[in-house]
Design a protein around this motif. Structure first.
Motif, PDB file in Angstrom:
ATOM      1  N   LEU A   9       0.815  -1.215   0.000  1.00  0.00           N
ATOM      2  CA  LEU A   9       0.000   0.000   0.000  1.00  0.00           C
ATOM      3  C   LEU A   9       0.848   1.264   0.000  1.00  0.00           C
ATOM      4  CD1 LEU A   9      -3.109  -0.489   2.301  1.00  0.00           C
ATOM      5  CD2 LEU A   9      -3.001  -0.037  -0.154  1.00  0.00           C
ATOM      6  N   PHE A  10       1.922   1.250   0.804  1.00  0.00           N
ATOM      7  CA  PHE A  10       2.624   2.517   1.012  1.00  0.00           C
ATOM      8  C   PHE A  10       3.880   2.689   0.164  1.00  0.00           C
ATOM      9  CE2 PHE A  10       0.268   1.938   5.048  1.00  0.00           C
ATOM     10  CZ  PHE A  10      -0.589   3.009   4.855  1.00  0.00           C
ATOM     11  N   ILE A  11       4.333   1.630  -0.516  1.00  0.00           N
ATOM     12  CA  ILE A  11       5.498   1.797  -1.391  1.00  0.00           C
ATOM     13  C   ILE A  11       5.119   1.537  -2.836  1.00  0.00           C
ATOM     14  CG2 ILE A  11       7.842   1.060  -1.907  1.00  0.00           C
ATOM     15  CD1 ILE A  11       8.023   0.146   1.020  1.00  0.00           C
ATOM     16  N   VAL A  13       2.099   0.968  -4.444  1.00  0.00           N
ATOM     17  CA  VAL A  13       0.974   1.690  -5.052  1.00  0.00           C
ATOM     18  C   VAL A  13       1.328   3.152  -5.346  1.00  0.00           C
ATOM     19  CG1 VAL A  13      -1.394   2.451  -4.692  1.00  0.00           C
ATOM     20  CG2 VAL A  13      -0.748   0.105  -4.123  1.00  0.00           C
ATOM     21  N   PRO A  14       1.892   3.891  -4.361  1.00  0.00           N
ATOM     22  CA  PRO A  14       2.246   5.285  -4.674  1.00  0.00           C
ATOM     23  C   PRO A  14       3.240   5.390  -5.830  1.00  0.00           C
ATOM     24  CG  PRO A  14       2.439   4.875  -2.317  1.00  0.00           C
ATOM     25  CD  PRO A  14       2.192   3.560  -2.949  1.00  0.00           C
ATOM     26  N   LEU A  15       4.232   4.498  -5.844  1.00  0.00           N
ATOM     27  CA  LEU A  15       5.255   4.550  -6.890  1.00  0.00           C
ATOM     28  C   LEU A  15       4.618   4.407  -8.266  1.00  0.00           C
ATOM     29  CD1 LEU A  15       8.412   4.519  -7.360  1.00  0.00           C
ATOM     30  CD2 LEU A  15       8.181   2.051  -7.535  1.00  0.00           C
ATOM     31  N   VAL A  17       1.435   4.747  -9.093  1.00  0.00           N
ATOM     32  CA  VAL A  17       0.495   5.832  -9.397  1.00  0.00           C
ATOM     33  C   VAL A  17       1.245   7.067  -9.878  1.00  0.00           C
ATOM     34  CG1 VAL A  17      -1.127   7.456  -8.352  1.00  0.00           C
ATOM     35  CG2 VAL A  17      -1.342   5.010  -7.878  1.00  0.00           C
ATOM     36  N   VAL A  18       2.326   7.418  -9.177  1.00  0.00           N
ATOM     37  CA  VAL A  18       3.092   8.612  -9.570  1.00  0.00           C
ATOM     38  C   VAL A  18       3.598   8.463 -10.996  1.00  0.00           C
ATOM     39  CG1 VAL A  18       5.262   9.826  -9.179  1.00  0.00           C
ATOM     40  CG2 VAL A  18       3.755   9.334  -7.263  1.00  0.00           C
ATOM     41  N   THR A 251      12.900  -0.060  -0.371  1.00  0.00           N
ATOM     42  CA  THR A 251      12.976   1.353  -0.731  1.00  0.00           C
ATOM     43  C   THR A 251      14.356   1.768  -1.215  1.00  0.00           C
ATOM     44  OG1 THR A 251      13.296   1.691   1.617  1.00  0.00           O
ATOM     45  CG2 THR A 251      11.136   2.246   0.718  1.00  0.00           C
TER      46      THR A 251
END
Lengths: 306, 307
Positions: A9-11, A13-15, A17-18, A251
């Motif tokens: 969810l926090f690594i 998905v944001p990556l 999406v960006v 990360t």
């Protein structure tokens, strides 16, 4: 909430999406694509180097093999691009299988043999005697499948799979077993870990990732020469990016790519030799003062870094 | 056939000189000096400089390059190596560290010397010998012509480079087997921990080996413009890979094995180039992989394979 889900969810998905949104706001499409490719390659290096300790100095061999697998399918069999990318991945896995005996070597010997293997593949592909199949040193032109948008999104899919794979390694018994093998193969095998199987799976997984990336790269650029797709820069960049951030983390390689490749694009194009100088000094400083990567700045303080 | 064999041996002796410094550094410190080829390149630039400024025989660049690089090596050693040895995985990290160094060297050379190819007229090499010959024995002056071996003519620079390499390898042998520092060096090579435990100043021994290794690379570099035609700042990377092939052939960690490895490599290279030229580029790498897999300790050497 289990850790794996948190990481997704926090690594991941944001990556994704960006990078899916950025082409709409930022004009330099090629630059974004290169970022995605290097994110994939750095994570691929992370899988093999971070989790097993083998330094793949000829990692580009798989990338180039994937690119040429793609090119040959498209040139000779007129397959659709997406299928040809998969074939590129398969070609890289086959090359990986062919090279599994190298895993018997340790330390620097493996790194050197892998470098030699990638150069051997380059000279094999670029051999004028094979012009009928690979077009030899004259390069291939695949204008029929040229479609940067689709290639970009395909690259995002592969990136998602790769990062997903690393998240799995980070949170599973399999990944833990791999790291145990890296630290001490004999003890791990005493504890019931099938050392050889583990290593081969990690090796083939990282080959697959690089092969898919190579196929997509061929799809995106559509015109290239053997020296482009087998350029040692790919191996070195991927390794340095991964190390700079910190291997065996999710990360680390991402941070490494974003920072170092960002710097590269800021100063690299106008004055390549000054970039090379700064880059070299940066690498040396990294090894001497931060051998465990940027994330070690945080882990030293006792913070947990995924 | 004779031509290919003799040319192979001449080139092979030169290749041994190219590889031996790398091997010395690896054998003593377990450090992979990826900047080795760049030291070669700098040696070549010293030769170009000596010819360009003084207009004398590039052979005079040999002692100059050696001394400069031994000193540079000692300095580099103290800056880089102790810190590297303290890290978790020095062997792997050394690959990356010296890759960084090679980038720095290449960049600085490019900034100061540009990217154009540099070469030296091959008749300049060895003029010191012909001058002496003319002064003492009379005869006509001028550059050395091809040298006859077994009825075939070979360019004089090849022969001179091969002879210099033999002399250099002889000196390495003398150093390792007939001096006190050399004996200590071999002790560190075979068991670093035990050498340390017996009170050997490992750092001093390693620094000397590092300096000599770099010095030998620079000496090999002096001949590079003659053996390869020309040099550019980017020439270092290729030279490094070739050196590795030679060193692994001979056996990593055994400097004298390198002499054998170099000759084998040279002969193979010339034979393939004569009979199968389109596959010649592939040969060194395939040879390297096969040797690593079949006989990982090289042609002469001890066991190294683990797991």
């Amino acid at each position: 909430m289990p850790n794996a889900l948190k990481h997704l969810l926090f690594i991941l998905v944001p990556l994704i999406v960006v990078f899916a949104v950025l082409p709409g706001v930022y004009q330099n499409h090629l630059l974004l694509f290169n970022f995605v490719i290097f994110l994939i390659l750095a994570q691929g290096v992370n899988i093999i180097y971070g989790f097993t300790g083998y330094l793949p100095f000829g990692y580009v061999g798989f990338f180039g093999a994937g690119a040429y697998g793609f090119a040959i399918m498209v040139m000779h069999l007129q397959t659709p691009a997406a299928l040809a990318v998969l074939v590129g991945g398969v070609v890289a896995v086959l090359l990986g299988l062919l090279l599994t005996p190298l895993l018997r070597l340790s330390g620097a010997y493996f790194a050197i043999a892998n470098l030699a293997a990638s150069l051997a593949v380059l000279h094999f592909v670029a051999n004028p005697a094979l012009e009928g199949i690979t077009k030899g040193p004259y390069g291939v032109s695949l204008t029929g499948t040229f479609n940067p948008e689709n290639a970009y999104y395909a690259a995002l899919v592969v990136l998602a799979l790769t990062v997903g794979g690393v998240i799995y390694l980070k949170n599973s018994a399999f990944g833990l077993a791999l790291q145990a093998v890296r630290e001490d193969a004999v003890s791990a095998s005493m504890a019931g870990v099938d050392v050889i199987k583990m290593r081969v799976i990690a090796w083939l997984a990282s080959a697959l990732v690089a092969g898919l990336a190579g196929g997509i790269y061929a799809w995106y650029v559509s015109v290239f020469y053997p020296d482009n797709v087998f350029s040692g820069d790919f191996s070195i960049f991927a390794i340095v990016f991964a190390l700079f951030g910190g291997v065996a983390t999710i990360t680390g390689p991402i941070v490494g790519v974003l920072i170092l490749y960002g710097i590269y694009n800021l100063i690299g194009f106008t004055t390549p030799q000054y970039f090379q100088l700064i880059y070299g000094l940066l690498i040396m400083g990294l090894v001497l003062f931060l051998p465990a990567g940027l994330v070690s700045l945080a882990t030293r303080r006792g913070w947990h870094v995924p | 056939m004779t031509y290919a064999l003799v040319a192979g041996v001449l080139f092979g002796l030169y290749f041994s000189l190219v590889g031996i410094g790398l091997n010395l550094v690896f054998g003593v410190m377990r450090i992979v000096n990826l900047a080795h080829g760049d030291m070669l390149m700098l040696g070549a630039f010293i030769a170009v400089g000596v010819v360009g400024i003084f207009g004398i025989d590039p052979l005079f660049a040999v002692p100059l390059a050696f001394v400069i690089f031994v000193l540079a090596g000692l300095l580099l050693y103290w800056v880089l190596v102790p810190r590297l040895q303290g890290s978790a995985n020095p062997e792997m990290l050394s690959i990356i560290l010296f890759f960084g160094l090679s980038q720095v060297v290449e960049a600085i050379t490019t900034i100061f010397a540009g990217t154009s190819e540099r070469s030296i007229q091959s008749r300049l090499l060895g003029t010191v010998f012909t001058t002496i010959k003319v002064k003492w024995f009379g005869g006509k002056a001028g550059g050395a012509g091809p040298i006859q071996i077994f009825g075939q003519g070979f360019p004089a620079p090849w022969v001179i480079a091969a002879i210099t390499s033999l002399i250099a390898i002889g000196f390495v042998y003398l150093y390792l087997y007939h001096t006190r520092l050399g004996t200590l060096t071999r002790a560190v090579m075979s068991r670093r921990d035990e050498a340390l435990a017996t009170g050997i100043d490992v750092d001093r021994v390693s620094a000397a080996a590092f300096g000599i290794g770099l010095g030998l690379a620079a000496v090999a570099g002096v001949f590079a413009p003659f053996m390869f035609g020309s040099v550019t700042p980017a020439f270092g990377a290729d030279a490094t890979v070739t050196s590795f092939a030679i060193v692994v052939l001979g056996s990593l960690g055994n400097p004298l094995g390198t002499a054998l490895g170099g000759v084998v490599y040279g002969v193979f290279y010339m034979l393939v180039q004569t009979y199968l030229s389109s596959w010649a580029d592939l040969l060194p790498y395939v040879l390297l992989i096969l040797i690593l897999l079949l006989r990982p300790s090289g042609l002469l050497g001890r066991r190294v394979r683990v797991a």
